[in-house]
Design an enzyme around this catalytic site. Structure first.
Site, mmCIF file in Angstrom:
data_model
loop_
_atom_site.group_PDB
_atom_site.id
_atom_site.type_symbol
_atom_site.label_atom_id
_atom_site.label_comp_id
_atom_site.label_asym_id
_atom_site.label_seq_id
_atom_site.Cartn_x
_atom_site.Cartn_y
_atom_site.Cartn_z
ATOM 1 N N GLU A 92 47.462 38.740 39.954
ATOM 2 C CA GLU A 92 47.887 40.103 39.678
ATOM 3 C C GLU A 92 47.239 41.076 40.659
ATOM 4 O O GLU A 92 46.135 40.849 41.136
ATOM 5 C CB GLU A 92 47.498 40.478 38.250
ATOM 6 C CG GLU A 92 48.304 39.695 37.237
ATOM 7 C CD GLU A 92 47.819 39.878 35.812
ATOM 8 O OE1 GLU A 92 48.668 39.833 34.906
ATOM 9 O OE2 GLU A 92 46.609 40.044 35.593
ATOM 10 N N CYS A 330 39.845 46.643 35.115
ATOM 11 C CA CYS A 330 38.809 45.705 35.565
ATOM 12 C C CYS A 330 38.504 44.699 34.477
ATOM 13 O O CYS A 330 38.237 45.068 33.339
ATOM 14 C CB CYS A 330 37.494 46.439 35.807
ATOM 15 S SG CYS A 330 37.404 47.266 37.343
HETATM 16 N N1 SAH Z 1 34.338 38.741 41.283
HETATM 17 C C1 SAH Z 1 34.043 40.027 41.771
HETATM 18 C C2 SAH Z 1 35.253 40.912 41.908
HETATM 19 C C3 SAH Z 1 36.251 40.907 40.787
HETATM 20 S S1 SAH Z 1 35.724 41.575 39.248
HETATM 21 C C4 SAH Z 1 32.977 40.694 40.914
HETATM 22 O O1 SAH Z 1 32.720 40.219 39.825
HETATM 23 O O2 SAH Z 1 32.390 41.656 41.384
HETATM 24 C C5 SAH Z 1 35.784 43.322 39.610
HETATM 25 C C6 SAH Z 1 34.911 44.169 38.710
HETATM 26 O O3 SAH Z 1 35.369 44.158 37.347
HETATM 27 C C7 SAH Z 1 33.473 43.687 38.684
HETATM 28 O O4 SAH Z 1 32.543 44.725 38.791
HETATM 29 C C8 SAH Z 1 33.419 43.065 37.322
HETATM 30 O O5 SAH Z 1 32.137 42.947 36.888
HETATM 31 C C9 SAH Z 1 34.267 44.017 36.511
HETATM 32 N N2 SAH Z 1 34.622 43.494 35.189
HETATM 33 C C10 SAH Z 1 34.801 42.220 34.827
HETATM 34 N N3 SAH Z 1 35.084 42.130 33.493
HETATM 35 C C11 SAH Z 1 35.072 43.395 33.013
HETATM 36 C C12 SAH Z 1 35.324 43.973 31.735
HETATM 37 N N4 SAH Z 1 35.637 43.224 30.666
HETATM 38 N N5 SAH Z 1 35.233 45.317 31.602
HETATM 39 C C13 SAH Z 1 34.936 46.096 32.678
HETATM 40 N N6 SAH Z 1 34.730 45.616 33.903
HETATM 41 C C14 SAH Z 1 34.800 44.282 34.096
#
Ligand code: SAH
Ligand code: SF4
Length: 337
Positions: A92, A330
């Site tokens: 996505e 996110c």
């Molecule tokens: N793998 C990388 C990039 C993708 S995730 C990383 O983890 O940084 C992108 C962002 O979304 C990251 O900061 C991650 O921590 C955040 N994220 C993941 N799950 C989330 C959730 N349930 N609520 C809010 N942010 C979230």
């Protein structure tokens, strides 16, 4: 070549193809210009290439652009596109309009192997890597392509776990023979893989966001298993020693999870880490997703935590949740059709 699309090839890969077909090496620049500047995806329209060469390219690369297979639009204007690259590799892409900005949140992998406890993508596990072409296709095939102002690698997957292809995509986005986009408008978000962080710093000029989520090592291990293999302290040390130029943004992402990581001592330690590392803190209220058991804090709890950090002198911003109703926010991307 594992990539069946010509979109996503660098100038040196295009030169190799020219060599193979005995075309002049400057023809590589011409193809790059058609693909990345003129955004032409039909070999027949590439008028300065010989007819013969065009036919060869057509048979080598039957598809240039893969269209999206679904589009959802949120009440707040956020869009979510679905790309089915292969049976297993469905990803996505989120498009977030805000004032005069259009930010595209791209995926780098289908699923993710790191299993962070709060993340819906982590729950589905690893399904495969995307090629540089498949990463760029998420930009080139969407309706907003000509209006994109910012690109964030914050979709599905861990960019440094697919470093070679992510690097190639960044190269094509930023080089003068490619899309020639300023690296200051691109951000890579990563949980911080120690063996790759140096390359991200040294080989690119993009902004870097490290997903911290807890300032305490034991607690971070509990919500982010990667802390065992790649402690964030070591990653931050590499970044500190690299001495970032000021225009290159460096931030720490911090998901706010009610009753878990929002105490006064969390705020104090987080502020200390940010100031020591000259990083900005980006707070992200936890986005609930059906399978996960964490809780989202109230707005007043969020503001209180943010104030605690500001009081300590750190630079802190709050990220608005966008596209929650269509699971485009996110941590809620799971590519469920
Ligand atoms: N793998 C990388 C990039 C993708 S995730 C990383 O983890 O940084 C992108 C962002 O979304 C990251 O900061 C991650 O921590 C955040 N994220 C993941 N799950 C989330 C959730 N349930 N609520 C809010 N942010 C979230
Ligand atoms: Fe993977 Fe990032 Fe989700 Fe962790 S937060 S599981 S690294 S996509």
């Amino acid at each position: 070549m594992k990539n069946t699309s010509i979109l996503g090839l660098t100038i040196s890969e295009l030169s190799e193809i020219c060599k193979k077909h005995k075309a002049n090496s400057f023809v590589a620049e011409q193809i790059a210009s058609w693909l990345y500047k003129k955004k032409v995806y039909d070999f027949d329209a590439m008028s300065n290439l010989s007819k013969n060469f065009r036919e060869q390219l057509k048979s080598d690369f039957p598809i240039i652009l893969k269209p999206y297979s679904n589009l959802q639009i949120s009440q707040d204007g956020t869009k979510k596109y679905l790309f089915e690259y292969s049976e297993n590799r469905v990803v996505e892409t989120a498009v977030i309009p805000e004032n005069d900005r259009i930010t595209v949140c791209v995926s780098s992998q289908a699923g993710c192997r790191f299993g962070c406890a709060f993340c819906a993508t982590g729950k589905i596990g690893y399904k495969g890597n995307l090629s540089a072409g498949e990463i760029l296709n998420q930009l080139a095939a969407i309706d907003e392509f000509d209006k994109i102002t910012n690109i964030v690698f914050m979709g599905m997957g861990e960019p440094l776990d697919n470093w070679e292809e992510v690097y190639k995509a960044i190269e094509i986005l930023t080089e003068s023979w490619g899309y020639d986009m300023s690296p200051t408008r691109i951000t890579v978000s990563t949980i911080g893989l120690i063996e790759k962080i140096k390359e991200l710093i040294e080989k690119t000029k993009v902004n870097i966001a490290i997903s911290l989520h807890s300032p305490f090592a034991d607690e971070r291990k509990f919500i982010m298993p990667v802390q065992n293999a790649s402690p964030v302290d070591a990653v931050l040390k590499v970044i500190r020693e690299a001495n970032f130029p000021r225009h290159r943004k460096f931030s720490l992402e911090y998901i706010l999870i009610k009753d878990l990581n929002m105490s006064k001592s969390h705020a104090a330690k987080l502020a200390e880490i940010a100031m020591f590392n000259k990083a900005r803190i980006n707070l992200i209220p936890f986005n609930a997703n059906s399978e996960l058991n964490f809780k989202t804090p109230s707005y007043s709890e969020v503001v209180k935590f943010q104030n605690e950090i500001s009081k300590k002198g750190a630079n802190v911003t709050l990220r608005k949740s966008r596209g929650l109703d269509i699971k485009a926010a996110c941590g809620t991307l799971s590519a469920n059709k």
